[in-house]
Write a protein that holds these residues in place. Structure first.
Motif, mmCIF file in Angstrom:
data_model
loop_
_atom_site.group_PDB
_atom_site.id
_atom_site.type_symbol
_atom_site.label_atom_id
_atom_site.label_comp_id
_atom_site.label_asym_id
_atom_site.label_seq_id
_atom_site.Cartn_x
_atom_site.Cartn_y
_atom_site.Cartn_z
ATOM 1 N N LEU A 11 20.085 14.579 -5.565
ATOM 2 C CA LEU A 11 20.590 12.898 -5.130
ATOM 3 C C LEU A 11 20.401 12.644 -3.706
ATOM 4 N N VAL A 12 20.580 13.657 -2.892
ATOM 5 C CA VAL A 12 20.566 13.534 -1.333
ATOM 6 C C VAL A 12 19.157 12.797 -0.985
ATOM 7 N N ALA A 13 18.259 13.499 -1.713
ATOM 8 C CA ALA A 13 16.684 13.163 -1.213
ATOM 9 C C ALA A 13 16.123 11.922 -2.102
ATOM 10 N N ALA A 14 16.816 11.976 -3.716
ATOM 11 C CA ALA A 14 16.136 10.948 -4.496
ATOM 12 C C ALA A 14 16.556 9.593 -4.344
ATOM 13 N N VAL A 15 17.832 9.527 -4.009
ATOM 14 C CA VAL A 15 18.529 8.080 -3.723
ATOM 15 C C VAL A 15 17.800 7.451 -2.693
ATOM 16 N N PRO A 16 17.568 8.119 -1.486
ATOM 17 C CA PRO A 16 17.043 7.467 -0.330
ATOM 18 C C PRO A 16 15.639 7.003 -0.769
ATOM 19 N N ALA A 17 14.932 7.813 -1.264
ATOM 20 C CA ALA A 17 13.474 7.777 -1.853
ATOM 21 C C ALA A 17 13.381 6.459 -2.505
ATOM 22 N N VAL B 38 15.417 3.939 -2.858
ATOM 23 C CA VAL B 38 16.136 2.725 -1.947
ATOM 24 C C VAL B 38 14.830 2.436 -1.195
ATOM 25 N N ALA B 39 13.924 3.300 -0.698
ATOM 26 C CA ALA B 39 12.740 3.244 0.025
ATOM 27 C C ALA B 39 11.541 2.320 -0.767
ATOM 28 N N ALA B 40 11.538 2.893 -2.149
ATOM 29 C CA ALA B 40 10.647 2.119 -2.905
ATOM 30 C C ALA B 40 10.776 0.824 -3.265
ATOM 31 N N GLY B 41 12.348 0.547 -3.496
ATOM 32 C CA GLY B 41 12.905 -0.748 -3.790
ATOM 33 C C GLY B 41 12.652 -1.730 -2.582
ATOM 34 N N ALA C 24 0.657 -1.290 -0.032
ATOM 35 C CA ALA C 24 0.030 -0.296 -0.106
ATOM 36 C C ALA C 24 0.798 1.339 -0.129
ATOM 37 N N VAL C 25 2.081 1.403 0.822
ATOM 38 C CA VAL C 25 2.755 2.499 0.770
ATOM 39 C C VAL C 25 3.830 2.362 -0.050
ATOM 40 N N GLY C 26 4.261 1.350 -0.897
ATOM 41 C CA GLY C 26 5.408 1.203 -1.664
ATOM 42 C C GLY C 26 5.797 2.244 -2.500
ATOM 43 N N LEU C 27 4.747 2.859 -3.159
ATOM 44 C CA LEU C 27 4.929 3.803 -4.269
ATOM 45 C C LEU C 27 5.012 5.391 -3.824
ATOM 46 N N LEU C 28 4.520 5.305 -2.469
ATOM 47 C CA LEU C 28 4.683 6.941 -1.808
ATOM 48 C C LEU C 28 6.095 7.519 -1.974
ATOM 49 N N PRO C 29 7.216 6.850 -1.649
ATOM 50 C CA PRO C 29 8.404 7.389 -1.776
ATOM 51 C C PRO C 29 8.635 8.257 -3.127
ATOM 52 N N LEU C 30 8.086 7.946 -4.210
ATOM 53 C CA LEU C 30 8.115 8.457 -5.491
ATOM 54 C C LEU C 30 7.438 10.017 -5.629
ATOM 55 N N VAL C 31 6.569 10.109 -4.554
ATOM 56 C CA VAL C 31 5.991 11.391 -4.475
ATOM 57 C C VAL C 31 6.965 12.579 -4.058
#
Length: 488
Positions: A355-361, A363-366, A340-347
């Motif tokens: 990169l500092v925010a995009a890469v962790p997002a 990783v969280a989606a993966g 249910a929450v797996g795609l939320l990091p892409l928001v």
């Protein structure tokens, strides 16, 4: 009135009958135990039997499957890169070069729908070895100097059409090599981890090979990997009968389509399939648009590499943790919340992060995509065994097709909207779709609730092999369905 002698004789006869009944019951139990051992062909694990991933590697047949998967997958990744370079070198056309890569996705739907019956109709080992040999033959023709570009693309399509049959047959056979419980779940997880790792390592290996070999020389290595995979599956796995037992009945096309109708007509199975399919449809957007996004935020090729590998790293780490540290019941309980929450990091991309925010997002989606480790168990339990090969083939075909569609739609949307908005929108719209699916999966759950992974048929112990059909397990293959962000 009976005498003492007669009473003694009666008691003796009663004792004899009692001993005969005891022996008969003991013989019945012994025969039942023998039948049980013959049925499962599983050696009872000792008290010190290995647990977790070690228990999976303790099964000899799985080791052969794992090695074949690794060889085949590396060969596929190298061949995709080398064939794309070869076609571009022959034509100078970026369109044909891109089409060569895209053809790894498109024929999945055809092969997975029209030829799915092969997975249940014929013995698994025979199907797997034949698929490997067909792919090796196609690659052998590709390396011939006179092969025209049209033939190269056609052969690429043929390999991709064979892939879902191979993968579905292997996935169904894995339930019989490892059982339907904990070992199956962990075995599937290991093959997914290898597939994700191939995304990270395969293109690097391919680049090194292309630095020292011609594209045709690099493609030749793929033919060798297919042949090695076929040999491992032929001599490393047991011959088992076909699941459906219908080698001579009906037409293959009719059987394949009937199986697809039956599976998609079942509300429970359909809901679980969609939960496998829909998240990858949206989660591929940042991968498909990684290069344009790197250009949008003004970072170089090294940063692009980080964006490309972040999701595979997240999923590999999460699967390893879930497979080793979490109990089967807990893995089962987190399937729906994680999905249910797996795609939320892409928001997060809506804020056009660096990169500092995009890469962790990413990783969280993966990491959230590791929900499939529990979903695997639910799916196996929901599908009747005679349809299992067709179900796994259809699952693979749908997954790969929708990932290809997702990449195409993301690219199309990026023609009209900024890249960061497309990725963020993919996360938002995808989350809404997945939430609807989560509700449907809950509604179709068995009355007693979801069965936790490991509650299925007993898995083999350290020294044994599990019952059933044939050759291997899923996720290797021609275009490596599990090499996407999520896998069947």
């Amino acid at each position: 009135m009976p005498t003492d002698t007669e009473k003694s004789a009666d008691r003796s006869r009663e004792d004899d009958r009692s001993r005969e009944d005891d022996r008969s019951r003991e013989d019945d139990r012994s025969r039942e135990d023998d039948r049980s051992r013959e049925k499962t062909d599983v050696t009872a694990p000792p008290a010190t039997a290995p647990r977790g991933y070690r228990a999976v590697f303790a099964v000899r047949e799985f080791r052969a499957v794992f090695a074949a998967h690794l060889l085949s997958l590396l060969g596929v990744v190298v061949s995709e890169l080398a064939l794309t370079v070869l076609v571009y070198g022959l034509t100078g056309s970026p369109l044909l070069s891109a089409l060569t890569f895209a053809l790894g996705f498109l024929p999945y739907l055809v092969g997975g729908t029209l030829f799915a019956g092969v997975a249940d109709r014929y013995p698994a080992r025979r199907v797997l070895v034949t698929c490997d040999l067909i792919c090796a033959g196609c690659v052998a023709v590709m390396v011939l100097p006179g092969t025209p570009v049209g033939a190269l693309l056609a052969l690429r399509c043929l390999i991709a059409a064979v892939s879902p049959v191979f993968t579905g047959t292997r996935m169904a056979a894995l339930t019989e090599i490892l059982g339907e419980g904990e070992c199956f779940v962990l075995g599937r997880s290991l093959l997914r981890i290898v597939s994700q790792s191939a995304v990270l390592a395969g293109f690097g290996v391919g680049g090194v090979l292309l630095a020292v070999l011609s594209p045709r020389g690099a493609i030749t290595i793929t033919a060798v990997t297919f042949l090695c995979s076929a040999a491992l599956l032929r001599f490393g796995t047991r011959a088992r009968p076909a699941r459906s037992g219908r080698d001579g009945g009906g037409t293959l096309l009719k059987e394949s389509l009937a199986g697809a109708r039956s599976l998609l007509g079942n509300r429970r199975i359909r809901a679980l399939m969609l939960l496998f399919w829909v998240p990858p449809l949206f989660v591929v957007a940042p991968e498909a648009l990684a290069a344009p996004y790197a250009d949008e935020i003004g970072v170089g090729s090294a940063a692009l590499g980080l964006l490309m590998c972040a999701m595979p790293v997240g999923q590999i780490t999460a699967e390893l943790y879930m497979g080793t540290a979490l109990a089967p019941r807990l893995r089962s309980l987190i399937v729906l919340p994680a999905a249910a929450v797996g795609l939320l990091p892409l928001v997060v991309y809506g804020m056009r992060p660096g990169l500092v925010a995009a890469v962790p997002a990413l990783v969280a989606a993966g990491a959230a995509a590791a929900y499939v480790i529990g979903l695997d168990q639910w799916f196996v339990e929901a599908v009747p065994e005679p349809l299992r090969g067709r179900a796994m083939t259809l699952l693979t075909a749908g997954l790969m097709t929708l990932q290809g569609v997702g990449m195409a739609l993301a690219g199309l949307a990026a023609e009209f909207f900024p890249v960061h908005q497309v990725i963020a929108g993919s996360g938002a719209v995808g989350t809404l779709c997945v939430l609807l699916l989560v509700l449907e999966v809950r509604r179709t759950a068995p009355d007693a609730g979801e069965t936790a992974p490991g509650a299925g048929r007993a898995a083999p112990g350290a020294g044994g092999t599990a019952p059933g059909a044939g050759g291997t397990a899923p996720d290797a293959g021609r275009a490596a369905p599990d090499a996407g962000r999520t896998a069947p």
